[in-house]
Design a protein around this motif. Structure first.
Motif, short mmCIF file in Angstrom:
data_model
loop_
_atom_site.label_atom_id
_atom_site.label_comp_id
_atom_site.label_asym_id
_atom_site.label_seq_id
_atom_site.Cartn_x
_atom_site.Cartn_y
_atom_site.Cartn_z
N VAL A 1 0.86 -1.18 0.00
CA VAL A 1 0.00 0.00 0.00
C VAL A 1 0.90 1.23 0.00
N HIS A 2 0.66 2.12 -0.96
CA HIS A 2 1.36 3.41 -0.98
C HIS A 2 0.51 4.40 -0.19
N ALA A 3 1.12 5.01 0.82
CA ALA A 3 0.37 5.87 1.74
C ALA A 3 1.01 7.24 1.85
N SER A 4 0.16 8.26 1.97
CA SER A 4 0.62 9.61 2.27
C SER A 4 -0.51 10.34 2.97
N PHE A 5 -0.16 11.31 3.81
CA PHE A 5 -1.18 12.10 4.50
C PHE A 5 -0.60 13.45 4.85
N SER A 6 -1.49 14.43 4.99
CA SER A 6 -1.05 15.80 5.22
C SER A 6 -1.56 16.39 6.51
N HIS A 7 -2.48 15.70 7.22
CA HIS A 7 -3.01 16.18 8.48
C HIS A 7 -3.10 15.02 9.46
N GLY A 8 -3.16 15.35 10.77
CA GLY A 8 -3.41 14.34 11.78
C GLY A 8 -2.29 13.34 11.92
N ARG A 9 -2.67 12.11 12.28
CA ARG A 9 -1.70 11.06 12.55
C ARG A 9 -2.10 9.78 11.81
N LEU A 10 -1.09 9.01 11.41
CA LEU A 10 -1.30 7.75 10.72
C LEU A 10 -0.30 6.74 11.25
N ALA A 11 -0.79 5.54 11.59
CA ALA A 11 0.09 4.49 12.11
C ALA A 11 -0.13 3.22 11.31
N ALA A 12 0.94 2.44 11.15
CA ALA A 12 0.89 1.15 10.46
C ALA A 12 1.35 0.07 11.42
N GLN A 13 0.67 -1.07 11.40
CA GLN A 13 1.02 -2.15 12.31
C GLN A 13 2.21 -2.94 11.78
N GLN A 14 3.11 -3.29 12.68
CA GLN A 14 4.27 -4.09 12.34
C GLN A 14 3.93 -5.58 12.42
N ALA A 15 4.18 -6.31 11.34
CA ALA A 15 3.80 -7.71 11.30
C ALA A 15 4.60 -8.55 12.29
N ASP A 16 5.87 -8.20 12.49
CA ASP A 16 6.73 -9.04 13.33
C ASP A 16 6.45 -8.88 14.81
#
Length: 322
Positions: A198-213
């Protein structure tokens, strides 16, 4: 909650209206009767949207056999189920257009998803918690909301999600694919599904991605481009294309390879569009409107030393100007 599929009777009626509208042309009275049927029941509108999306995805102009398929379904007395319809339509389209089949193998997504777009279509949706969702061309999502928590599954394509004004801002919006899980807090996020990432980008607020390991969460920095896979998160090089420009109906490029540009334009049109290898690395910068991708392609010889070789309207190869 995820909407149930429309019943077989509603789908049959939607197909009947769709075929009849094409035959009656621009008849305001007939269009009004169709609208009254659509508004009579939520199941009618859901069936209508799914038949229209499937119709557009088949591109009846390029695949004449699809029209025969719709008429066959219209007069069939058998119970119409989604899998049966797709099997029949897909089989006839395979005979009529191999190029279409190669491009649109994931036909089941627009038929079975909660929200979907056809080729060249962009769609705005306001979800139950106030989150605003935009879908780009050939995109599909499923949505679930339990009164507090919103979950969005990106099945294919690209979305923009704006959760800055929701009913429950204390809860993140969960967005996931088969290989990634993200949480968006009070943010405006662009996500594009490509293969297993997934290609992700954001300009406001917060974004988190879960680590598989570890199962933990990694906070991403705004105004950056990120690549999220089941193996982790990587920062990408500065993009040669504005990730959110499509929400305004634009492609905005900065020194973009011609081959990459054509690959993006191909997402908005039916058929085959490519370039010869000896010009693939030509660079292109500018602002281009998505409303008419065919006209956009025809403007290329005015911008670059190239010419168009057309076998048919749906088959275009960009070559070096001789």
């Amino acid at each position: 909650m995820t909407c149930p599929p429309p019943d077989a009777k509603a789908v049959r009626q939607a197909i009947t209206w769709r075929v009849a509208l094409r035959e009656h042309g621009n008849d305001p009275a007939f269009e009004q009767r169709c609208m009254q049927w659509r508004n009579a029941c939520p199941s009618h509108e859901l069936a209508w949207q799914r038949v229209v999306h499937l119709d557009q995805e088949l591109d009846l102009r390029a695949v004449p056999a699809a029209g025969i398929a719709l008429r066959t379904l219209e007069t069939s007395h058998k119970r119409l189920q989604r899998r049966q319809a797709l099997k029949l339509l897909g089989g006839l389209a395979m005979v009529g257009s191999a190029a279409w089949l190669a491009k649109d193998l994931d036909l089941i997504s627009p038929w079975s998803s909660d929200y979907a777009t056809a080729t060249g279509e962009r769609r705005h949706i306001t979800l139950a918690d106030g989150t605003r969702l935009q879908l780009n061309t050939r995109s599909a999502v499923d949505v679930a909301f339990n009164g507090q928590q919103l979950v969005v599954k990106l099945r294919r394509g690209e979305l923009m999600l704006d959760c800055r004004q929701t009913l429950h801002p204390q809860f993140p919006v969960h967005v996931y694919t088969k290989d990634a899980l993200l949480q968006a807090f009070d943010s405006r996020v662009a996500l594009r599904l490509e293969g297993d990432c997934v290609h992700a980008s954001f300009s406001h607020g917060r974004l988190a991605a879960q680590q598989a390991d570890t199962g933990g969460w990694q906070w991403l920095e705004p105004d950056q481009a990120w690549r999220v896979t089941r193996d982790g998160v990587q920062r990408e090089q500065p993009a040669s294309m504005d990730a959110l420009a499509w929400t305004e109906g634009l492609i905005v490029t900065r020194d973009m390879r011609l081959a990459d540009f054509l690959a993006q334009v191909s997402r908005y049109r039916h058929g085959y569009l490519t370039c010869s290898d000896n010009i693939a690395d030509m660079r292109l910068s500018g602002v281009f409107r998505l409303d008419d991708p065919e006209q956009l392609v025809r403007l290329l010889p005015r911008t670059l030393p190239v010419q168009l070789r057309e076998l048919t309207r749906l088959w275009i190869r960009v070559e070096r100007l001789s």
